[in-house]
Design a protein around this motif. Structure first.
Motif, PDB file in Angstrom:
ATOM      1  N   CYS A  38       0.832  -1.206   0.000  1.00 41.27           N
ATOM      2  CA  CYS A  38       0.000   0.000   0.000  1.00 41.27           C
ATOM      3  C   CYS A  38       0.865   1.255   0.000  1.00 41.27           C
ATOM      4  CB  CYS A  38      -0.925   0.003   1.213  1.00 41.27           C
ATOM      5  SG  CYS A  38      -2.237   1.249   1.102  1.00 41.27           S
ATOM      6  N   ASP A  70      -0.209   6.342  -3.518  1.00 40.84           N
ATOM      7  CA  ASP A  70      -0.679   6.344  -4.905  1.00 40.84           C
ATOM      8  C   ASP A  70      -1.878   5.431  -5.094  1.00 40.84           C
ATOM      9  OD1 ASP A  70       1.272   8.149  -5.718  1.00 40.84           O
ATOM     10  OD2 ASP A  70       2.728   6.566  -6.125  1.00 40.84           O
ATOM     11  N   ASN A  71      -1.919   4.303  -4.370  1.00 37.53           N
ATOM     12  CA  ASN A  71      -3.026   3.365  -4.601  1.00 37.53           C
ATOM     13  C   ASN A  71      -4.028   3.303  -3.444  1.00 37.53           C
ATOM     14  OD1 ASN A  71      -1.740   1.757  -2.605  1.00 37.53           O
ATOM     15  ND2 ASN A  71      -0.591   0.614  -4.149  1.00 37.53           N
ATOM     16  N   ALA A 112      -7.212   4.406  -1.241  1.00 41.81           N
ATOM     17  CA  ALA A 112      -8.484   5.057  -1.573  1.00 41.81           C
ATOM     18  C   ALA A 112      -8.719   6.218  -0.612  1.00 41.81           C
ATOM     19  CB  ALA A 112      -9.634   4.051  -1.503  1.00 41.81           C
ATOM     20  N   THR A 117     -12.143   5.411  -6.841  1.00 40.39           N
ATOM     21  CA  THR A 117     -10.738   5.030  -6.650  1.00 40.39           C
ATOM     22  C   THR A 117     -10.611   3.528  -6.498  1.00 40.39           C
ATOM     23  OG1 THR A 117     -10.278   7.154  -5.559  1.00 40.39           O
ATOM     24  CG2 THR A 117      -8.703   5.370  -5.210  1.00 40.39           C
ATOM     25  N   LEU A 118     -11.524   2.929  -5.728  1.00 44.37           N
ATOM     26  CA  LEU A 118     -11.502   1.479  -5.568  1.00 44.37           C
ATOM     27  C   LEU A 118     -11.764   0.770  -6.892  1.00 44.37           C
ATOM     28  CD1 LEU A 118     -13.522   1.169  -2.227  1.00 44.37           C
ATOM     29  CD2 LEU A 118     -11.066   0.822  -2.524  1.00 44.37           C
ATOM     30  N   ASN A 178     -11.117   1.799  -9.834  1.00 39.09           N
ATOM     31  CA  ASN A 178      -9.931   1.936 -10.682  1.00 39.09           C
ATOM     32  C   ASN A 178      -8.825   0.990 -10.237  1.00 39.09           C
ATOM     33  OD1 ASN A 178      -8.234   3.032 -12.684  1.00 39.09           O
ATOM     34  ND2 ASN A 178      -7.372   4.484 -11.233  1.00 39.09           N
ATOM     35  N   ASN A 179      -8.610   0.894  -8.907  1.00 38.06           N
ATOM     36  CA  ASN A 179      -7.540   0.045  -8.383  1.00 38.06           C
ATOM     37  C   ASN A 179      -7.850  -1.438  -8.529  1.00 38.06           C
ATOM     38  OD1 ASN A 179      -6.161   2.351  -7.643  1.00 38.06           O
ATOM     39  ND2 ASN A 179      -6.766   2.256  -5.491  1.00 38.06           N
ATOM     40  N   TYR A 180      -9.096  -1.823  -8.212  1.00 32.54           N
ATOM     41  CA  TYR A 180      -9.442  -3.244  -8.175  1.00 32.54           C
ATOM     42  C   TYR A 180      -9.883  -3.790  -9.531  1.00 32.54           C
ATOM     43  CZ  TYR A 180      -9.341  -3.302  -3.046  1.00 32.54           C
ATOM     44  OH  TYR A 180      -8.952  -3.236  -1.737  1.00 32.54           O
ATOM     45  N   LYS A 235     -12.275   3.346 -15.006  1.00 29.58           N
ATOM     46  CA  LYS A 235     -12.366   4.780 -14.767  1.00 29.58           C
ATOM     47  C   LYS A 235     -13.794   5.280 -14.967  1.00 29.58           C
ATOM     48  CE  LYS A 235      -7.557   5.858 -15.889  1.00 29.58           C
ATOM     49  NZ  LYS A 235      -7.227   6.240 -14.491  1.00 29.58           N
TER      50      LYS A 235
END
Length: 485
Positions: free
Chosen positions: A186, A189-190, A192, A353-354, A356-358, A362
């Protein structure tokens, strides 16, 4: 002819003797006997390097000697050596075992190091340097300086690996802390979190890293303390990991259930190293349940006392809890806790954000529906939404449908409860804002009025940050609660 046969016989005998010596333990016995005989004709001086000083703090020389000895090639000649996997693939590293001897040479003189243990009860570790008295005056000072130089170079070269330290029950051997590599992925940048808040936290941490002279000028210990509070699963532990990776600091995670009393808690602090995050999680649970032998005053002294002033230099302290309602305000006053950060349930910004990360999303056609549900007051924790996305990561559309379903069932109850919590704390927040405005109109980011130099210094010291979420009905102080008591 007879002379040739004689020479041949001598050669065979010598060859057989060599085989007997080197293929058995005889050569080892001969070397050991030779060292014993040599010791009879020399007088030796012994120097002990204990792991801890008399006041319980770490002896930094012990760590340097450990680093230096583990780099010696003569480590292979020890009777018993530990083998561990290294950082690189297929790498094997050697470590000296307990009560073993390793030799070293410096400026033509030979010395020995014994890796010992002081006693059965406390199990404190130490190294003993054995050096000839005839060589002592000539090499002792330069040799110790050589150890400092080599160990510093090795530590700088290998300083890329962070460590997570956990405290063990009193009476265990080798000190109170055990460490494992800290490889948490973590980062800021990543994680949430709102971009504005992340930038303010990063700026605050960067100011801390550059603040040695500033804190010294103020006569304050060079430390910073954070309170992270909010429901479970809102990302407090991940935030700690992001802080550690950003600062490049080790993490000391204190389990209060394994602390015997207030003095033991102070001793744990004394045995931490500089450039570290010291974390106590779920503080409110321990305080309310009184499930440990540590008292409230012990925790107060841990956060702000003479011991802390002496042993907490260049450290970040982090306390986590689910809420501040049942905590004595004295525990989290300025000076003990500098920065307060609230971790709420997930809103639509955090949801994106989640996603996009998971899921690598977008935008998606279901986003407007998700946004509408959030606007109606429903919410879940980031951890709950993240788990739904992980379980359905092969199909982003299916993952979003599961999130929508969860928000429509459990999310409405969670969101409304969270909203009531915000409303209940509104009166306290108003008082805090009034107290803040009495000090300076712009101290908390409000409009109008200049700040005196003293107020600016206060703001810089305590990091009075203020952020508001995009949801009009749920504004909150993210990084600072100023109390008027």
């Amino acid at each position: 002819m007879g002379r040739i046969l004689w020479l041949l016989g001598v050669g065979i005998v010598l060859f057989l003797v060599r085989i007997v010596l080197f293929k058995t333990g005889l050569i080892h016995m001969v070397k050991k006997w030779r060292r014993t005989m040599t010791d009879l004709f020399h007088v030796y001086q012994h120097y002990k390097v204990p792991e801890f000083n008399g006041n319980g703090q770490e002896n930094h020389l012990y760590r340097k000697v450990t680093t230096y000895l583990n780099s010696l090639s003569s480590l292979e000649d020890s009777d018993y050596t530990n083998l561990f996997t290294g950082k690189k693939p297929n790498e094997i590293v050697l470590r000296l075992d307990r009560n073993q001897v390793v030799g070293d040479e410096f400026l033509g003189a030979r010395v020995c190091w014994i890796n010992g243990e002081d006693g059965e009860e406390d199990g404190a570790r130490s190294f003993v340097l054995k050096i000839r008295k005839a060589d002592k005056r000539r090499i002792l000072g330069p040799y110790l300086q050589h150890i400092h130089t080599v160990s510093d170079e090795l530590e700088q070269r290998n300083n890329t690996e962070l460590k997570l330290f956990i405290n063990v029950v009193q009476g265990k051997k080798n000190g109170r802390w055990r460490s494992i590599p800290f490889n948490h992925p973590c980062t800021f940048d990543n994680i949430a979190m709102e971009t504005d808040l992340k930038n303010k936290v990063k700026s605050d941490l960067e100011s801390f890293l550059k603040g040695r002279q500033y804190y010294n000028r103020l006569g304050r210990v060079w430390k910073r303390s954070y309170l992270l509070y909010g429901p479970s699963g809102t990302g407090k532990s991940s935030f700690v990991a992001a802080m550690a990776n950003f600062l490049d600091y080790d993490v000391y995670d204190i389990d209060l259930s394994k602390v015997t009393d207030d003095s033991d808690l102070k001793m744990l602090l004394l045995q931490t190293r500089a450039k570290s995050l010291i974390v106590i999680e779920d503080l409110d649970r321990f305080v309310s349940a009184k499930s440990t032998a540590v008292s409230v005053s012990g925790i107060l002294n841990f956060a702000d006392s003479i011991i802390t002033s002496c042993a907490a230099d260049e450290r970040i302290m982090v306390f986590t809890m689910t809420g501040k309602e049942h905590i004595d305000p004295a525990m989290i006053r300025p000076g003990r806790v500098d920065v307060h950060i609230h971790f709420p349930l997930c809103d639509f910004t955090a949801f994106k954000t989640l996603a996009n990360n998971y899921l690598g999303l977008k935008e998606h056609k279901l986003f407007p529906q998700v946004e509408g549900i959030f606007q109606s007051g429903a919410s879940l924790s980031p951890a709950e939404i993240g788990e739904l996305m992980i379980a359905n990561r092969s199909s982003p559309t299916r993952a979003l449908k599961h999130v929508i379903s969860a928000l429509q069932t459990d999310g409405d109850r969670r969101g409304n409860a969270g909203r009531r919590s915000f409303l209940e704390s509104g009166s306290r927040r108003s008082i805090s804002e009034d107290a803040c405005s009495e000090m300076s109109g712009s101290l908390c980011g409000g409009g109008g009025g200049g700040s005196s130099p003293a107020v600016k210094e206060f703001r810089k010291l305590y990091g009075l940050l203020r952020i508001k979420s995009g949801r009009k009905s749920e504004s909150y102080d993210v990084a600072r609660d100023i109390r008027d008591g």
